[in-house]
Design an enzyme around this catalytic site. Sequence first.
Site, PDB file in Angstrom:
ATOM      1  N   ASN A  67     -27.315  98.776 124.938  1.00  0.00           N
ATOM      2  CA  ASN A  67     -27.937  98.993 126.246  1.00  0.00           C
ATOM      3  C   ASN A  67     -26.849  98.854 127.317  1.00  0.00           C
ATOM      4  OD1 ASN A  67     -29.446  97.455 124.174  1.00  0.00           O
ATOM      5  ND2 ASN A  67     -31.176  98.129 125.379  1.00  0.00           N
ATOM      6  N   GLU A 116     -33.402  98.401 118.881  1.00  0.00           N
ATOM      7  CA  GLU A 116     -34.192  97.347 119.505  1.00  0.00           C
ATOM      8  C   GLU A 116     -35.538  97.272 118.793  1.00  0.00           C
ATOM      9  OE1 GLU A 116     -34.789  98.497 123.584  1.00  0.00           O
ATOM     10  OE2 GLU A 116     -36.732  97.512 123.694  1.00  0.00           O
ATOM     11  N   HIS A 175     -31.031 105.924 128.804  1.00  0.00           N
ATOM     12  CA  HIS A 175     -29.634 105.575 129.096  1.00  0.00           C
ATOM     13  C   HIS A 175     -28.751 106.801 129.336  1.00  0.00           C
ATOM     14  CE1 HIS A 175     -30.337 101.884 126.205  1.00  0.00           C
ATOM     15  NE2 HIS A 175     -31.025 101.763 127.318  1.00  0.00           N
TER      16      HIS A 175
HETATM   17  P1  FAD Z   1     -29.423 103.136 138.716  1.00  0.00           P
HETATM   18  O1  FAD Z   1     -29.750 101.745 138.322  1.00  0.00           O
HETATM   19  O2  FAD Z   1     -30.203 104.244 138.121  1.00  0.00           O
HETATM   20  O3  FAD Z   1     -29.530 103.209 140.309  1.00  0.00           O
HETATM   21  C1  FAD Z   1     -29.401 104.390 141.039  1.00  0.00           C
HETATM   22  C2  FAD Z   1     -30.197 104.271 142.326  1.00  0.00           C
HETATM   23  O4  FAD Z   1     -29.865 105.357 143.180  1.00  0.00           O
HETATM   24  C3  FAD Z   1     -31.708 104.324 142.131  1.00  0.00           C
HETATM   25  O5  FAD Z   1     -32.313 103.232 142.770  1.00  0.00           O
HETATM   26  C4  FAD Z   1     -32.111 105.667 142.761  1.00  0.00           C
HETATM   27  O6  FAD Z   1     -33.411 105.635 143.345  1.00  0.00           O
HETATM   28  C5  FAD Z   1     -31.038 105.841 143.815  1.00  0.00           C
HETATM   29  N1  FAD Z   1     -30.809 107.257 144.173  1.00  0.00           N
HETATM   30  C6  FAD Z   1     -30.639 108.303 143.319  1.00  0.00           C
HETATM   31  N2  FAD Z   1     -30.417 109.446 144.004  1.00  0.00           N
HETATM   32  C7  FAD Z   1     -30.462 109.120 145.327  1.00  0.00           C
HETATM   33  C8  FAD Z   1     -30.320 109.878 146.530  1.00  0.00           C
HETATM   34  N3  FAD Z   1     -30.064 111.198 146.503  1.00  0.00           N
HETATM   35  N4  FAD Z   1     -30.449 109.222 147.705  1.00  0.00           N
HETATM   36  C9  FAD Z   1     -30.684 107.878 147.757  1.00  0.00           C
HETATM   37  N5  FAD Z   1     -30.827 107.121 146.635  1.00  0.00           N
HETATM   38  C10 FAD Z   1     -30.708 107.736 145.435  1.00  0.00           C
HETATM   39  N6  FAD Z   1     -30.383  99.165 130.237  1.00  0.00           N
HETATM   40  C11 FAD Z   1     -30.011  97.988 129.686  1.00  0.00           C
HETATM   41  O7  FAD Z   1     -28.819  97.648 129.669  1.00  0.00           O
HETATM   42  N7  FAD Z   1     -30.962  97.151 129.130  1.00  0.00           N
HETATM   43  C12 FAD Z   1     -32.287  97.484 129.086  1.00  0.00           C
HETATM   44  O8  FAD Z   1     -33.122  96.713 128.587  1.00  0.00           O
HETATM   45  C13 FAD Z   1     -32.685  98.738 129.637  1.00  0.00           C
HETATM   46  N8  FAD Z   1     -33.982  99.142 129.597  1.00  0.00           N
HETATM   47  C14 FAD Z   1     -34.354 100.289 130.249  1.00  0.00           C
HETATM   48  C15 FAD Z   1     -35.714 100.627 130.316  1.00  0.00           C
HETATM   49  C16 FAD Z   1     -36.118 101.720 131.058  1.00  0.00           C
HETATM   50  C17 FAD Z   1     -37.565 102.086 131.112  1.00  0.00           C
HETATM   51  C18 FAD Z   1     -35.150 102.504 131.751  1.00  0.00           C
HETATM   52  C19 FAD Z   1     -35.563 103.691 132.573  1.00  0.00           C
HETATM   53  C20 FAD Z   1     -33.811 102.189 131.675  1.00  0.00           C
HETATM   54  C21 FAD Z   1     -33.401 101.084 130.932  1.00  0.00           C
HETATM   55  N9  FAD Z   1     -32.054 100.707 130.871  1.00  0.00           N
HETATM   56  C22 FAD Z   1     -31.689  99.544 130.251  1.00  0.00           C
HETATM   57  C23 FAD Z   1     -30.995 101.529 131.504  1.00  0.00           C
HETATM   58  C24 FAD Z   1     -30.478 100.942 132.820  1.00  0.00           C
HETATM   59  O9  FAD Z   1     -31.544 100.587 133.659  1.00  0.00           O
HETATM   60  C25 FAD Z   1     -29.574 101.991 133.485  1.00  0.00           C
HETATM   61  O10 FAD Z   1     -28.513 102.283 132.607  1.00  0.00           O
HETATM   62  C26 FAD Z   1     -29.004 101.488 134.814  1.00  0.00           C
HETATM   63  O11 FAD Z   1     -30.029 101.185 135.721  1.00  0.00           O
HETATM   64  C27 FAD Z   1     -28.067 102.510 135.423  1.00  0.00           C
HETATM   65  O12 FAD Z   1     -27.407 101.910 136.508  1.00  0.00           O
HETATM   66  P2  FAD Z   1     -26.706 102.776 137.630  1.00  0.00           P
HETATM   67  O13 FAD Z   1     -25.933 101.869 138.499  1.00  0.00           O
HETATM   68  O14 FAD Z   1     -25.994 103.895 136.966  1.00  0.00           O
HETATM   69  O15 FAD Z   1     -27.885 103.461 138.475  1.00  0.00           O
END
Ligand code: FAD
Length: 491
Positions: A468, A347, A430
């Site tokens: 991503n 990126e 990620h």
């Molecule tokens: P998450 O989106 O991480 O959601 C998990 C949720 O569970 C969170 O809200 C958390 O608070 C909650 N949780 C965790 N443990 C508990 C618990 N014990 N009790 C209650 N709640 C809990 N990806 C892209 O594709 N494009 C991008 O441009 C990109 N940029 C990024 C930039 C940053 C700064 C970051 C940090 C990540 C980025 N990513 C990007 C990665 C992407 O955001 C993640 O891969 C994605 O959010 C993961 O999705 P998920 O469903 O696995 O869980």
Amino acid sequence: KDPIETPVIIIGSGYGGAVAALRLCEAGKKVLMLEMGLNWEKSGIPYSNLLKPGKSAAWLKKKTIAPFMNIFSLTPFTGTLDRLDFENINIWVGRGVGGGSIVNGGMAVTPKESYFKEVFPQLDTEKFYQSYFPLARKELKVNTIDEQFLKDCPYYKFTRVGEEEAHKAGFKTIRVPNVYDFKYMEKEFKNEVPRSALNTEVIYGNNYGKNSLDKTYLKKALDTGNLEILDLHYVDSIQLNPDKSYTLNVQNINTSGNVEVEKVFHCQKLILSAGTMGTLKLLMRSNELNQLPIEKSVGKNWGNNGNFMTGRNWVRPLSGGTGVQQSTIPVGGVDNWDDKDHPFFTEIAPLPMGMDVATALYLMINRVDKKGKVSYNGKTQQLVLDWDVSNTQKMRENADYFIKKMNKANGGTRSHFLFKNGFGPNVCYHPLGGCVLGEATNAYGKLNGHENLFILDGSLIPGTIGVNPFVTIVAIAEYCMENLIQQDEFT
Ligand code: FAD
């Protein structure tokens, strides 16, 4: 105390959880979602920007936790961005209703078909590219920047310079789609609406413009009337009952992170969507505390999606560098994936510091040839990551190759200003894997050895996807939910 009874609970409101919620609610199921972070929209508290970090900047920390330039002190608050520190890697995650979608850069990339096939040989690739990926892009409101706007807008000088330099060095570039509404951004630029991407808002939340999950999947699910979201509810551990239902021990915290009420929930069906690290922690901690059955493959096949940060200094120092004003939303990338010796995608990242630092920042995504492993230390009550320099060796070689070639063609130096030795192997946005689809789960995310526990988040992807990841997380979750509902798993 009597437990709070509810048929279906989803833990976590990120991508996997949001897809599960919508499809269950549409099928007429009542769903309760427990999220440890704050419901920012409901709270009315605005997100802060990079130059003035405030309440939303960090999860209960005294100082900001961006990958660099952390000079700001904070009053601990349940902010949107958290960092999990391990010995050789730091993992950033989103907290709040919407999970990672609140803090991420919105880059909405569909993986290369050949790589998807390599990572998921058991899946019907054609069906994914004809059905689940288009569905994911539509629901997420993915769009692409107008080329003329990109050409004219001073806030995208960093992209134009990055692309020109990449071409001069012989690299191929690609346009990267995003969930940020580029029509809104055009209006921001004309000062017709409040500014967000053009006002350094992104990793501490966007007040406008970004179609995060609270504006897409979660909003649609709430509109059915079947979804309830409880924010500031941290699930501490899970217990399997003899009748194959689950009991959850939950802490309702306040915005200072203190526990206000301990609660117990009871459900027939449980979906874990706490994000890769959150889900692994819950499974392993519950195994340690409550003997929750988990089999050997849980924790294996973990990877950082090849994340490797690097940068260059002295980028066009005499002609305004990469620009004083920068949009926070990346739209360009270098695609070197087909180079057999140095396969990577990078990126062209913004660095909106409010001044010209003549610096280019790159977040690389590489293959993960050597996977890591996650385990749990019962004494410290923390996850342990088996991950060291050997896991990132090839990524470092690729970064070195890229930076040298760019500097040779364009001038510039390795960025010691951003990272020690110019490389950030420890920066991970990620985290993926550890509960891999078809290994730790059945074909559709049901955890092995369980009747009523399902995994739906990044932990299903075996450590790498080459781009991503959130579009893939959504597509996989859509595929799993379609099949799970068809098989009457939730009746
Ligand atoms: P998450 O989106 O991480 O959601 C998990 C949720 O569970 C969170 O809200 C958390 O608070 C909650 N949780 C965790 N443990 C508990 C618990 N014990 N009790 C209650 N709640 C809990 N990806 C892209 O594709 N494009 C991008 O441009 C990109 N940029 C990024 C930039 C940053 C700064 C970051 C940090 C990540 C980025 N990513 C990007 C990665 C992407 O955001 C993640 O891969 C994605 O959010 C993961 O999705 P998920 O469903 O696995 O869980």
